[in-house]
Design a protein around this motif. Sequence first.
Motif, PDB file in Angstrom:
ATOM      1  N   ILE A 201       0.859  -1.186   0.000  1.00  0.00           N
ATOM      2  CA  ILE A 201       0.000   0.000   0.000  1.00  0.00           C
ATOM      3  C   ILE A 201       0.892   1.232   0.000  1.00  0.00           C
ATOM      4  CG2 ILE A 201      -1.817   1.255   1.199  1.00  0.00           C
ATOM      5  CD1 ILE A 201      -2.671  -1.444   0.064  1.00  0.00           C
ATOM      6  N   LEU A 202       0.819   2.013  -1.058  1.00  0.00           N
ATOM      7  CA  LEU A 202       1.657   3.206  -1.177  1.00  0.00           C
ATOM      8  C   LEU A 202       0.981   4.404  -0.529  1.00  0.00           C
ATOM      9  CD1 LEU A 202       3.060   3.017  -4.817  1.00  0.00           C
ATOM     10  CD2 LEU A 202       4.107   2.253  -2.700  1.00  0.00           C
ATOM     11  N   THR A 203       1.755   5.170   0.187  1.00  0.00           N
ATOM     12  CA  THR A 203       1.263   6.399   0.800  1.00  0.00           C
ATOM     13  C   THR A 203       1.648   7.583  -0.081  1.00  0.00           C
ATOM     14  OG1 THR A 203       1.503   5.461   3.018  1.00  0.00           O
ATOM     15  CG2 THR A 203       1.300   7.855   2.846  1.00  0.00           C
ATOM     16  N   LEU A 204       0.663   8.386  -0.468  1.00  0.00           N
ATOM     17  CA  LEU A 204       0.901   9.572  -1.289  1.00  0.00           C
ATOM     18  C   LEU A 204       0.458  10.801  -0.536  1.00  0.00           C
ATOM     19  CD1 LEU A 204      -0.553   8.245  -4.686  1.00  0.00           C
ATOM     20  CD2 LEU A 204       1.843   8.226  -3.965  1.00  0.00           C
ATOM     21  N   SER A 205       1.124  11.917  -0.764  1.00  0.00           N
ATOM     22  CA  SER A 205       0.702  13.165  -0.132  1.00  0.00           C
ATOM     23  C   SER A 205      -0.662  13.566  -0.684  1.00  0.00           C
ATOM     24  CB  SER A 205       1.720  14.272  -0.399  1.00  0.00           C
ATOM     25  OG  SER A 205       1.682  14.654  -1.774  1.00  0.00           O
ATOM     26  N   PRO A 206      -1.476  14.290   0.087  1.00  0.00           N
ATOM     27  CA  PRO A 206      -2.799  14.702  -0.391  1.00  0.00           C
ATOM     28  C   PRO A 206      -2.747  15.467  -1.715  1.00  0.00           C
ATOM     29  CG  PRO A 206      -2.632  15.073   1.974  1.00  0.00           C
ATOM     30  CD  PRO A 206      -1.264  14.684   1.505  1.00  0.00           C
ATOM     31  N   ALA A 207      -1.748  16.337  -1.871  1.00  0.00           N
ATOM     32  CA  ALA A 207      -1.660  17.132  -3.103  1.00  0.00           C
ATOM     33  C   ALA A 207      -1.358  16.247  -4.309  1.00  0.00           C
ATOM     34  CB  ALA A 207      -0.583  18.207  -2.947  1.00  0.00           C
ATOM     35  N   VAL A 208      -0.423  15.294  -4.150  1.00  0.00           N
ATOM     36  CA  VAL A 208      -0.075  14.392  -5.247  1.00  0.00           C
ATOM     37  C   VAL A 208      -1.255  13.485  -5.583  1.00  0.00           C
ATOM     38  CG1 VAL A 208       1.371  12.441  -5.901  1.00  0.00           C
ATOM     39  CG2 VAL A 208       2.404  14.436  -4.835  1.00  0.00           C
ATOM     40  N   ALA A 209      -1.916  12.952  -4.547  1.00  0.00           N
ATOM     41  CA  ALA A 209      -3.063  12.065  -4.773  1.00  0.00           C
ATOM     42  C   ALA A 209      -4.191  12.804  -5.492  1.00  0.00           C
ATOM     43  CB  ALA A 209      -3.562  11.517  -3.438  1.00  0.00           C
ATOM     44  N   GLU A 210      -4.421  14.056  -5.127  1.00  0.00           N
ATOM     45  CA  GLU A 210      -5.491  14.827  -5.780  1.00  0.00           C
ATOM     46  C   GLU A 210      -5.186  15.041  -7.255  1.00  0.00           C
ATOM     47  OE1 GLU A 210      -7.804  19.148  -5.457  1.00  0.00           O
ATOM     48  OE2 GLU A 210      -6.144  18.668  -4.097  1.00  0.00           O
ATOM     49  N   GLU A 211      -3.934  15.344  -7.580  1.00  0.00           N
ATOM     50  CA  GLU A 211      -3.562  15.567  -8.981  1.00  0.00           C
ATOM     51  C   GLU A 211      -3.609  14.268  -9.775  1.00  0.00           C
ATOM     52  OE1 GLU A 211       0.128  17.367 -11.691  1.00  0.00           O
ATOM     53  OE2 GLU A 211       0.324  17.256  -9.507  1.00  0.00           O
ATOM     54  N   LEU A 212      -3.173  13.170  -9.158  1.00  0.00           N
ATOM     55  CA  LEU A 212      -3.074  11.899  -9.868  1.00  0.00           C
ATOM     56  C   LEU A 212      -4.435  11.268 -10.128  1.00  0.00           C
ATOM     57  CD1 LEU A 212      -0.980   9.891 -11.010  1.00  0.00           C
ATOM     58  CD2 LEU A 212      -0.968   8.760  -8.772  1.00  0.00           C
ATOM     59  N   PHE A 213      -5.374  11.415  -9.178  1.00  0.00           N
ATOM     60  CA  PHE A 213      -6.640  10.687  -9.275  1.00  0.00           C
ATOM     61  C   PHE A 213      -7.846  11.568  -9.565  1.00  0.00           C
ATOM     62  CE2 PHE A 213      -4.043   8.250  -6.130  1.00  0.00           C
ATOM     63  CZ  PHE A 213      -3.743   7.195  -6.973  1.00  0.00           C
ATOM     64  N   ARG A 214      -7.625  12.803  -9.935  1.00  0.00           N
ATOM     65  CA  ARG A 214      -8.770  13.664 -10.213  1.00  0.00           C
ATOM     66  C   ARG A 214      -9.612  13.084 -11.336  1.00  0.00           C
ATOM     67  NH1 ARG A 214      -6.470  19.350 -11.691  1.00  0.00           N
ATOM     68  NH2 ARG A 214      -5.191  18.845  -9.880  1.00  0.00           N
ATOM     69  N   CYS A 215     -10.900  13.319 -11.273  1.00  0.00           N
ATOM     70  CA  CYS A 215     -11.849  12.654 -12.174  1.00  0.00           C
ATOM     71  C   CYS A 215     -11.752  13.143 -13.609  1.00  0.00           C
ATOM     72  CB  CYS A 215     -13.286  12.851 -11.671  1.00  0.00           C
ATOM     73  SG  CYS A 215     -13.612  11.980 -10.129  1.00  0.00           S
ATOM     74  N   GLU A 216     -11.381  14.415 -13.818  1.00  0.00           N
ATOM     75  CA  GLU A 216     -11.348  14.964 -15.166  1.00  0.00           C
ATOM     76  C   GLU A 216      -9.962  15.542 -15.448  1.00  0.00           C
ATOM     77  OE1 GLU A 216     -14.511  17.698 -15.687  1.00  0.00           O
ATOM     78  OE2 GLU A 216     -16.067  16.264 -15.183  1.00  0.00           O
ATOM     79  N   PRO A 217      -8.968  14.685 -15.660  1.00  0.00           N
ATOM     80  CA  PRO A 217      -7.594  15.160 -15.819  1.00  0.00           C
ATOM     81  C   PRO A 217      -7.374  16.066 -17.010  1.00  0.00           C
ATOM     82  CG  PRO A 217      -7.772  12.821 -16.362  1.00  0.00           C
ATOM     83  CD  PRO A 217      -9.065  13.223 -15.749  1.00  0.00           C
ATOM     84  N   LEU A 218      -8.255  16.016 -18.037  1.00  0.00           N
ATOM     85  CA  LEU A 218      -8.043  16.879 -19.200  1.00  0.00           C
ATOM     86  C   LEU A 218      -8.163  18.356 -18.865  1.00  0.00           C
ATOM     87  CD1 LEU A 218      -9.565  15.375 -22.441  1.00  0.00           C
ATOM     88  CD2 LEU A 218      -7.211  15.905 -21.925  1.00  0.00           C
TER      89      LEU A 218
END
Length: 419
Positions: A201-218
């Motif tokens: 289980i990888l731990t990511l910072s909140p800011a990185v996780a928000e950028e990586l998994f946002r629903c509409e990356p375009l």
Amino acid sequence: MGVPSHDAVLIQKPKKPGEPHVITVNCPDKTGLGCDICRTILDFGLCITKGDISTDGIWCYIVLWVLPHTSTLIVKWSNLKDRLMSACPSSSVQFYLTISQHITSSPVYLLKFLSLDRKGLLHDVTRVLCELELTIQRVKVMTTPDERVLDLFFITDNMDLLHTKKRQDQTCEQLYAVLGESCISCELQLAGPEYGGHQAILTLSPAVAEELFRCEPLKDETYSRALTPDLTKLKKTTISADNTLSPAHTLLQIHSVDHKGLLYDIMRTLKDCSIQIAYGRFSPNVNGHRDLDLFIQQTGGKKIVDPEKQSALISRLKLEMLHPLRVIISSRGPDTELLVANPVELSGKGRPRVFYDVTLALKMLGICIFSAEIGRHFASDREWEVYKFLLEASGEFQFTNAMAKNQIVDRVRRTLMGW
């Protein structure tokens, strides 16, 4: 009745070089069979150029035309047939249960080797593992201060032969042959307590996780810049649902920009949503786009008549088709980290060949990997497979230049998508 198990999968060779092989699957049906077959084909580095799927809910008939993604790829067609057969339910229930238990209990082995560092090292190792049909479950790559690399690969064998000395010797010999004098030592053994039996289980910072998994990356500028030449094609992707052409099925008509694994992304989404396909046609690539007609039902044999359910399914399909993989560059103090994520199927399986494609892209850019790690992360109400690469600055890639970072994201995404 059913057909003998050895006839469930047939692979027809092309009459002329450069033409596709034709794969025919004729077996009892099961939910998600199309997804499992497309995943296996993607795992062998093949592209589905067109296809037909038909089922009455009891028996399934699938025909797929496939080509290697690259002209240099050597496909072991007999091994592919065996893998496809293992995905097919048999007319014998006992045989099917035996195969299913065999697949889920594949032992995990630890491949540990020490070598001198060089550009492209990690991809060369990954290429050997792919050619040997060894699946990477987890990886830990570390560069020591004396410029040596310690690689720990936790792997399973799709051929289930890694318990034999012959298979183990073959693996190490092939690695020695590819790495040459840079390889110092190579060891292969059953994984011990250090594996733990689970994906890390990888731990990511909140800011990185928000950028990586946002629903509409375009809508994010980084993605937009990286995909600028393709934005017009991406906007032309359309999905519509029609209940007027069939008394028992909903027709999904999909027009999408083509990419590596497109049919797999559609099939895994439908499988995760418990949608059954009665008939489907996958048309050839025309000007970079594909058309699909799918007659589908919900579990229980019902059409999708609720507008909200239709809208939710269409939105989910669009997201999974347009953004099956997420790629970002993140700064971690003085270090630069590349992160790649893809959604995990509800069955727990991740996308094939991601590690292979990312390391290939970095090798083509001439970027060295200081460390690498694979793990899982939960975000947006689902599980993701996350690949983390700590990059070494060299030559033109000093990572202080935004254009250089965008170039890395662009090359990695295009390699993953087959563009």
